[in-house]
Design a protein around this motif. Structure first.
Motif, mmCIF file in Angstrom:
data_model
loop_
_atom_site.group_PDB
_atom_site.id
_atom_site.type_symbol
_atom_site.label_atom_id
_atom_site.label_comp_id
_atom_site.label_asym_id
_atom_site.label_seq_id
_atom_site.Cartn_x
_atom_site.Cartn_y
_atom_site.Cartn_z
ATOM 1 N N GLU A 4 0.829 -1.202 0.000
ATOM 2 C CA GLU A 4 0.000 0.000 0.000
ATOM 3 C C GLU A 4 0.872 1.264 0.000
ATOM 4 O O GLU A 4 0.607 2.215 -0.736
ATOM 5 C CB GLU A 4 -0.916 -0.019 1.226
ATOM 6 C CG GLU A 4 -1.795 1.174 1.385
ATOM 7 C CD GLU A 4 -2.709 1.048 2.592
ATOM 8 O OE1 GLU A 4 -3.745 1.726 2.587
ATOM 9 O OE2 GLU A 4 -2.400 0.277 3.527
ATOM 10 N N ASN A 5 1.923 1.279 0.806
ATOM 11 C CA ASN A 5 2.840 2.424 0.868
ATOM 12 C C ASN A 5 3.589 2.591 -0.448
ATOM 13 O O ASN A 5 3.813 3.711 -0.904
ATOM 14 C CB ASN A 5 3.831 2.263 2.008
ATOM 15 C CG ASN A 5 3.160 2.152 3.352
ATOM 16 O OD1 ASN A 5 1.936 2.098 3.445
ATOM 17 N ND2 ASN A 5 3.940 2.084 4.400
ATOM 18 N N ARG A 8 1.407 4.223 -3.056
ATOM 19 C CA ARG A 8 1.267 5.662 -2.836
ATOM 20 C C ARG A 8 2.484 6.437 -3.340
ATOM 21 O O ARG A 8 2.364 7.583 -3.739
ATOM 22 C CB ARG A 8 1.052 5.966 -1.350
ATOM 23 C CG ARG A 8 -0.407 5.941 -0.976
ATOM 24 C CD ARG A 8 -0.627 6.523 0.405
ATOM 25 N NE ARG A 8 -1.097 5.432 1.239
ATOM 26 C CZ ARG A 8 -0.572 5.043 2.376
ATOM 27 N NH1 ARG A 8 0.449 5.681 2.892
ATOM 28 N NH2 ARG A 8 -1.061 4.033 3.034
ATOM 29 N N SER A 9 3.652 5.807 -3.307
ATOM 30 C CA SER A 9 4.882 6.511 -3.678
ATOM 31 C C SER A 9 5.242 6.379 -5.159
ATOM 32 O O SER A 9 6.145 7.056 -5.622
ATOM 33 C CB SER A 9 6.047 5.993 -2.833
ATOM 34 O OG SER A 9 6.368 4.659 -3.191
ATOM 35 N N THR A 13 0.624 6.053 -11.260
ATOM 36 C CA THR A 13 -0.433 5.428 -10.464
ATOM 37 C C THR A 13 -1.507 4.782 -11.327
ATOM 38 O O THR A 13 -2.251 3.950 -10.848
ATOM 39 C CB THR A 13 -1.099 6.471 -9.544
ATOM 40 O OG1 THR A 13 -1.596 7.539 -10.347
ATOM 41 C CG2 THR A 13 -0.104 7.004 -8.524
ATOM 42 N N LYS A 85 -2.922 -5.178 -1.083
ATOM 43 C CA LYS A 85 -2.232 -3.968 -0.626
ATOM 44 C C LYS A 85 -1.732 -4.087 0.801
ATOM 45 O O LYS A 85 -0.818 -3.384 1.188
ATOM 46 C CB LYS A 85 -3.100 -2.731 -0.830
ATOM 47 C CG LYS A 85 -4.266 -2.598 0.068
ATOM 48 C CD LYS A 85 -4.982 -1.293 -0.207
ATOM 49 C CE LYS A 85 -5.790 -0.902 1.007
ATOM 50 N NZ LYS A 85 -6.252 0.458 0.942
#
Length: 148
Positions: A4-5, A8-9, A13, A85
């Protein structure tokens, strides 16, 4: 670190998909255009039916050159290896290694939330190692300042 992290980075996306009935040559063109090694394959309703990767193209080169559809050369949903995730990056790395795959669709429940590559995981792991190394260096240097 959790997947999940990592999602986000990521700079990219958007999860790229291609319709299952399109020619495999269109998948090659899309991969080249977006500089990616895999596309998720969707049916007419947008439901994920599989994945087409560079390896699929190479394994089925003769068929691709003859005009086969994406559906004819893709890895079907029944053989699709996925992650969630909430999974750790260590788990993802184990999945990549044990299954000899380089791309992992990521789900939250039944919903697709991303696609990660082995390169994404290696890059994130390298950042973690560099951070840990810096913290240790600062600790050692700070401890030597106190002693000296």
């Amino acid at each position: 670190m959790l997947i999940e992290n990592l999602l986000r980075s990521k700079s990219m996306t958007e999860v790229l998909t291609i319709p299952h009935a399109r020619p495999a040559a269109d998948a090659v063109a899309a991969m080249n255009k977006h500089r990616v090694g895999a596309l998720l394959v969707a049916d007419d309703e947008g439901v994920i039916q599989g994945i087409i990767t560079e390896r699929d193209i190479l394994r089925n080169f003769k068929e691709c050159a003859a005009g086969s559809s994406v559906e004819e050369v893709m890895t079907p949903r029944s053989k699709l290896i996925i992650g969630h995730k909430e999974d750790s990056l260590d788990y993802a790395m184990q999945v990549f290694t044990e299954n000899r795959v380089r791309h992992l669709p990521i789900f939250e429940g039944d919903s697709l939330v991303g696609l990660i590559s082995i390169g994404d995981v290696l890059k994130a792991h390298l950042k973690e190692v560099e951070f840990d190394n810096k913290m240790l260096e600062d600790y050692v240097n700070g401890a030597s300042l106190v002693i000296g």
